[in-house]
Design an enzyme around this catalytic site. Sequence first.
Site, PDB file in Angstrom:
ATOM      1  CG  ASP A  68      69.274  28.431  27.001  1.00 24.73           C
ATOM      2  OD1 ASP A  68      70.047  28.768  26.092  1.00 24.73           O
ATOM      3  OD2 ASP A  68      68.039  28.321  26.851  1.00 24.73           O
ATOM      4  CE1 TYR A 108      62.093  29.679  26.238  1.00 23.50           C
ATOM      5  CE2 TYR A 108      64.006  29.564  27.669  1.00 23.50           C
ATOM      6  CZ  TYR A 108      63.377  29.239  26.488  1.00 23.50           C
ATOM      7  OH  TYR A 108      64.037  28.462  25.559  1.00 23.50           O
ATOM      8  CE  LYS A 126      67.460  30.091  23.802  1.00 21.45           C
ATOM      9  NZ  LYS A 126      66.782  29.786  25.062  1.00 21.45           N
ATOM     10  CG  HIS A 167      63.750  31.820  20.622  1.00 20.61           C
ATOM     11  ND1 HIS A 167      63.314  32.196  21.871  1.00 20.61           N
ATOM     12  CD2 HIS A 167      63.765  30.467  20.651  1.00 20.61           C
ATOM     13  CE1 HIS A 167      63.087  31.127  22.606  1.00 20.61           C
ATOM     14  NE2 HIS A 167      63.347  30.062  21.886  1.00 20.61           N
TER      15      HIS A 167
HETATM   16  P1  NDP Z   1      64.395  18.875  28.690  1.00 24.69           P
HETATM   17  O1  NDP Z   1      64.705  17.818  27.701  1.00 24.69           O
HETATM   18  O2  NDP Z   1      65.497  19.543  29.424  1.00 24.69           O
HETATM   19  O3  NDP Z   1      63.371  18.208  29.699  1.00 24.69           O
HETATM   20  C1  NDP Z   1      62.816  18.872  30.796  1.00 24.69           C
HETATM   21  C2  NDP Z   1      61.842  17.902  31.456  1.00 24.69           C
HETATM   22  O4  NDP Z   1      62.567  16.782  31.989  1.00 24.69           O
HETATM   23  C3  NDP Z   1      61.085  18.520  32.610  1.00 24.69           C
HETATM   24  O5  NDP Z   1      59.776  18.001  32.553  1.00 24.69           O
HETATM   25  C4  NDP Z   1      61.812  18.005  33.843  1.00 24.69           C
HETATM   26  O6  NDP Z   1      60.934  17.880  34.928  1.00 24.69           O
HETATM   27  C5  NDP Z   1      62.285  16.640  33.371  1.00 24.69           C
HETATM   28  N1  NDP Z   1      63.542  16.216  34.029  1.00 24.69           N
HETATM   29  C6  NDP Z   1      64.638  16.978  34.241  1.00 24.69           C
HETATM   30  N2  NDP Z   1      65.609  16.247  34.849  1.00 24.69           N
HETATM   31  C7  NDP Z   1      65.118  15.005  35.021  1.00 24.69           C
HETATM   32  C8  NDP Z   1      65.642  13.829  35.606  1.00 24.69           C
HETATM   33  N3  NDP Z   1      66.858  13.794  36.109  1.00 24.69           N
HETATM   34  N4  NDP Z   1      64.845  12.734  35.632  1.00 24.69           N
HETATM   35  C9  NDP Z   1      63.584  12.750  35.109  1.00 24.69           C
HETATM   36  N5  NDP Z   1      63.043  13.842  34.543  1.00 24.69           N
HETATM   37  C10 NDP Z   1      63.789  14.970  34.496  1.00 24.69           C
HETATM   38  O7  NDP Z   1      63.464  19.926  27.920  1.00 24.69           O
HETATM   39  P2  NDP Z   1      63.444  21.481  27.675  1.00 24.69           P
HETATM   40  O8  NDP Z   1      62.458  21.689  26.609  1.00 24.69           O
HETATM   41  O9  NDP Z   1      63.250  22.232  28.934  1.00 24.69           O
HETATM   42  O10 NDP Z   1      64.881  21.828  27.066  1.00 24.69           O
HETATM   43  C11 NDP Z   1      65.972  22.263  27.850  1.00 24.69           C
HETATM   44  C12 NDP Z   1      66.233  23.739  27.685  1.00 24.69           C
HETATM   45  O11 NDP Z   1      66.466  24.058  26.331  1.00 24.69           O
HETATM   46  C13 NDP Z   1      65.052  24.639  28.034  1.00 24.69           C
HETATM   47  O12 NDP Z   1      64.823  24.757  29.415  1.00 24.69           O
HETATM   48  C14 NDP Z   1      65.436  25.920  27.360  1.00 24.69           C
HETATM   49  O13 NDP Z   1      66.414  26.620  28.114  1.00 24.69           O
HETATM   50  C15 NDP Z   1      66.012  25.382  26.055  1.00 24.69           C
HETATM   51  N6  NDP Z   1      64.994  25.326  24.983  1.00 24.69           N
HETATM   52  C16 NDP Z   1      65.217  26.089  23.863  1.00 24.69           C
HETATM   53  C17 NDP Z   1      64.331  26.097  22.830  1.00 24.69           C
HETATM   54  C18 NDP Z   1      64.605  26.918  21.632  1.00 24.69           C
HETATM   55  O14 NDP Z   1      63.708  27.089  20.793  1.00 24.69           O
HETATM   56  N7  NDP Z   1      65.793  27.466  21.482  1.00 24.69           N
HETATM   57  C19 NDP Z   1      63.083  25.309  22.868  1.00 24.69           C
HETATM   58  C20 NDP Z   1      62.943  24.533  24.057  1.00 24.69           C
HETATM   59  C21 NDP Z   1      63.875  24.539  25.059  1.00 24.69           C
HETATM   60  P3  NDP Z   1      60.961  18.824  36.251  1.00 24.69           P
HETATM   61  O15 NDP Z   1      61.275  20.225  35.821  1.00 24.69           O
HETATM   62  O16 NDP Z   1      59.562  18.664  36.766  1.00 24.69           O
HETATM   63  O17 NDP Z   1      61.987  18.227  37.172  1.00 24.69           O
END
Ligand code: NDP
Length: 276
Positions: A49, A54, A79, A112
């Site tokens: 995704d 991004y 998006k 988006h």
């Molecule tokens: P998430 O809820 O997926 O959280 C990501 C965070 O969690 C990062 O800081 C990551 O750290 C940490 N993390 C990941 N795995 C673990 C684990 N196993 N243990 C502890 N910490 C962990 O948030 P997102 O906002 O990134 O949402 C996911 C996806 O949704 C996005 O990447 C994007 O593709 C989509 N999205 C879509 C939006 C929209 O408007 N349509 C808005 C926001 C997101 P690290 O990377 O340092 O490991």
Amino acid sequence: MIKSITDSAVLNNGVEIPWLGFGVFLSPPGGTTYDSVRTALDCGYRHIDTAMIYENEADVGKAIKDSGIPREEIFVTTKVWNDDIRSDNTLKAFDTSRKLLQLDVIDLYLVHWPVQGKYIKAYQALEKLYREGKVRAIGVSNFLVHHLEYLLPRIEVQPVINQVEWHPWLQHPELVSFCRTNRIQLEAWAPLIQGHGAEIPVLKKIGDKYGKSWAQVLIRWDMQREVVTIPKSNTPSRIKENSQVFDFELNAEDMAAINALDENKHVADDPEYFDF
Ligand code: NDP
């Protein structure tokens, strides 16, 4: 029961999307995104995704190409960003995304955010792309019930998905039921509450019973709620950890304990008030 990383939800147009995907929001462009997507593909993820905003579509595209995995085995979502929605530039933006991703056909293209006064026109551009076979499915993101109520009577191709902030603190019961009634699959962004899951003791307690982390509990909970989920990580061990959610099932009591955490609380922007 969802048993493997390639198990998929069937969308309202028959296209299949793996329940578990890999998100790349705030994944830095360049080597970091490239390496993370390669790691994810090596771990078995077959759903990525991304989004124009991004600024890492090129890295996603290169990682997919270099992986050597047949194109049809990987589901790719991108998006159209708000600036392009505002300036009626959706079709051009799509072409740019497609070039950056090095893909002829995008699996899922989303509006988006519901930019006021503009989202119908943007969605109609997506319908054109769909009819021309340039996308396999089209949908929306960050649409609340009132946005969908306004959209649906004005369009011809039903959105397959609504991708929204969704996690135990924000379970959108009305949106869930509206989407179910209208055969729109719900997809969770911020499924790990952008890291805040670590602050919820009951998730750790439940995880301990199954030998799983709080993050794995959250991802499994999404799937058992029949929500497509796209956790993000740039940490190889976490990318792997987040993929290991197919060898356990939360029981009814654990599901209920997590369901009870709803506070209608956002950790990111609320579609009712966003201004970007
Ligand atoms: P998430 O809820 O997926 O959280 C990501 C965070 O969690 C990062 O800081 C990551 O750290 C940490 N993390 C990941 N795995 C673990 C684990 N196993 N243990 C502890 N910490 C962990 O948030 P997102 O906002 O990134 O949402 C996911 C996806 O949704 C996005 O990447 C994007 O593709 C989509 N999205 C879509 C939006 C929209 O408007 N349509 C808005 C926001 C997101 P690290 O990377 O340092 O490991």
